[in-house]
Design a protein around this motif. Structure first.
Motif, mmCIF file in Angstrom:
data_model
loop_
_atom_site.group_PDB
_atom_site.id
_atom_site.type_symbol
_atom_site.label_atom_id
_atom_site.label_comp_id
_atom_site.label_asym_id
_atom_site.label_seq_id
_atom_site.Cartn_x
_atom_site.Cartn_y
_atom_site.Cartn_z
ATOM 1 N N SER A 252 -30.283 -51.095 -33.296
ATOM 2 C CA SER A 252 -30.702 -52.489 -33.125
ATOM 3 C C SER A 252 -32.051 -52.580 -32.428
ATOM 4 O O SER A 252 -32.869 -53.443 -32.746
ATOM 5 C CB SER A 252 -29.649 -53.278 -32.350
ATOM 6 O OG SER A 252 -29.559 -52.842 -30.996
ATOM 7 N N ASP B 207 -27.076 -53.572 -26.879
ATOM 8 C CA ASP B 207 -28.084 -52.809 -27.620
ATOM 9 C C ASP B 207 -27.520 -51.503 -28.152
ATOM 10 O O ASP B 207 -26.685 -50.853 -27.509
ATOM 11 C CB ASP B 207 -29.272 -52.467 -26.715
ATOM 12 C CG ASP B 207 -30.322 -53.570 -26.663
ATOM 13 O OD1 ASP B 207 -30.285 -54.459 -27.536
ATOM 14 O OD2 ASP B 207 -31.185 -53.519 -25.764
ATOM 15 N N GLY C 253 -39.144 -52.796 -36.257
ATOM 16 C CA GLY C 253 -39.083 -53.339 -37.607
ATOM 17 C C GLY C 253 -38.406 -52.441 -38.616
ATOM 18 O O GLY C 253 -38.442 -52.698 -39.816
ATOM 19 N N LYS D 27 -45.228 -49.413 -32.800
ATOM 20 C CA LYS D 27 -44.719 -50.022 -34.027
ATOM 21 C C LYS D 27 -45.604 -49.655 -35.200
ATOM 22 O O LYS D 27 -46.814 -49.647 -35.067
ATOM 23 C CB LYS D 27 -44.670 -51.538 -33.865
ATOM 24 C CG LYS D 27 -44.007 -52.257 -35.044
ATOM 25 C CD LYS D 27 -43.851 -53.723 -34.742
ATOM 26 C CE LYS D 27 -43.172 -54.448 -35.909
ATOM 27 N NZ LYS D 27 -42.992 -55.901 -35.621
ATOM 28 N N ALA E 288 -34.641 -51.687 -35.017
ATOM 29 C CA ALA E 288 -34.786 -52.771 -35.990
ATOM 30 C C ALA E 288 -35.563 -53.945 -35.415
ATOM 31 O O ALA E 288 -36.450 -54.507 -36.075
ATOM 32 C CB ALA E 288 -33.415 -53.225 -36.467
ATOM 33 N N SER E 289 -35.260 -54.314 -34.163
ATOM 34 C CA SER E 289 -35.888 -55.506 -33.584
ATOM 35 C C SER E 289 -37.283 -55.242 -33.036
ATOM 36 O O SER E 289 -38.166 -56.093 -33.128
ATOM 37 C CB SER E 289 -35.006 -56.079 -32.473
ATOM 38 O OG SER E 289 -34.857 -55.143 -31.411
ATOM 39 N N LYS E 290 -37.493 -54.059 -32.478
ATOM 40 C CA LYS E 290 -38.774 -53.774 -31.827
ATOM 41 C C LYS E 290 -39.753 -53.007 -32.709
ATOM 42 O O LYS E 290 -40.969 -53.135 -32.541
ATOM 43 C CB LYS E 290 -38.539 -52.984 -30.530
ATOM 44 C CG LYS E 290 -37.711 -53.730 -29.493
ATOM 45 C CD LYS E 290 -38.375 -55.040 -29.082
ATOM 46 C CE LYS E 290 -37.541 -55.783 -28.057
ATOM 47 N NZ LYS E 290 -38.169 -57.068 -27.670
#
Length: 271
Positions: A233, A229, A240, A271, A236-238
């Protein structure tokens, strides 16, 4: 020193900060400038009040008080937490402020005890909000009301580039022995009931200013760092959006963005 916000700027900063609001008819032209011959501004800070009454919108906006013509503030904040814009010009809310306290507001320093020998007219240079509360030490500020209160103060400070040191309570500036604002607060963010103090309000505004205007207190989720991680990243993944890695770093007081290890517990913004 700053120029008072225009109606368009009021709308923009409050919307960005998440303050729900309505506009009292005529608020863009209502003020005491013409009647007093004194223009509002430059502005140097924000003054907070409680109304010491209920259903006070009419009095704050147009009715006034004995020997004190309206508007009595720039914004009225009822229990619902939906702010009402009542003026963007000079308003009768501050009265005479101790000059030494005013100087500390301008300098964004710790406020001293009032020296009543020298004063300034706070109506010339301070934004004002009247937050609805009886002021009897028992009437409770609602959770929605306090959240909007923090956001309202933060919106002004963010717009002008001020810190929370630019906000004060009437009890801190008044040479007349004013006690507002005071009273219990239902809660804020993850916090339960607490007693209002200007120290706490400044702390909550200061915390808010560390985050984007879209931030909400207590709006976090836990995350355990996995192998490989990075903050980018994770964002981006959690969330967006990899560019929000800075929010994660600030939220977790990470000075080095790469200094995360597998198994480390982080708080992620909503988010």
């Amino acid at each position: 020193m700053a120029t008072p916000m225009t109606p368009a700027q009021w709308r923009a900063v409050l919307t960005a900060e998440g303050v729900k609001y309505t506009e009292y008819q005529g608020w863009t032209t209502r003020g005491r400038d013409a009647a007093t011959g004194k223009a509002f501004g430059p502005v140097h800070g924000v003054l907070n009040h409680h109304t010491a009454g209920s259903n006070s919108l009419h009095a704050v906006a147009v009715g006034g008080a004995p020997n004190l013509p309206a508007p009595l503030a720039h914004t009225f904040l009822p229990k619902s937490g939906v702010a009402v814009l009542v003026s963007c010009h000079r308003a009768n809310h501050a009265g005479l402020a101790a000059a030494n306290v005013y100087a500390a507001i301008v300098a964004e320093k710790t406020l001293p005890k009032q020296d009543k020998s020298k004063t300034v007219d706070g109506n010339d240079c301070l934004y004002g909000i009247e937050t609805e509360n009886l002021g009897n030490g028992k009437d409770v500020y609602t959770r929605a009301q306090y959240d909007a209160w923090v956001r309202w103060n933060a919106a002004i400070c963010r717009h002008h580039g001020w810190s929370a040191g630019s906000i004060a309570g009437h009890l801190e500036t008044s040479i007349e022995g004013k006690v507002d604002p005071r009273g219990p607060v239902e809660g804020y963010g993850d916090r339960g009931r607490f007693e209002f103090t200007m120290k706490q309000l400044r702390a909550d505004v200061d915390e808010r200013l560390k985050h984007p205007a879209s931030w909400s207190p207590g709006a976090t989720t836990p995350y355990t760092v996995a192998r490989g991680d990075t903050l980018w990243s994770i964002a981006a993944s959690k969330l967006g959006d990899g560019n929000r890695w800075k929010e994660i770093a600030e939220l977790n007081s990470l000075k080095d963005a790469d200094a995360i290890t597998p198994g480390q517990k982080l708080k992620l913004p909503r988010k």
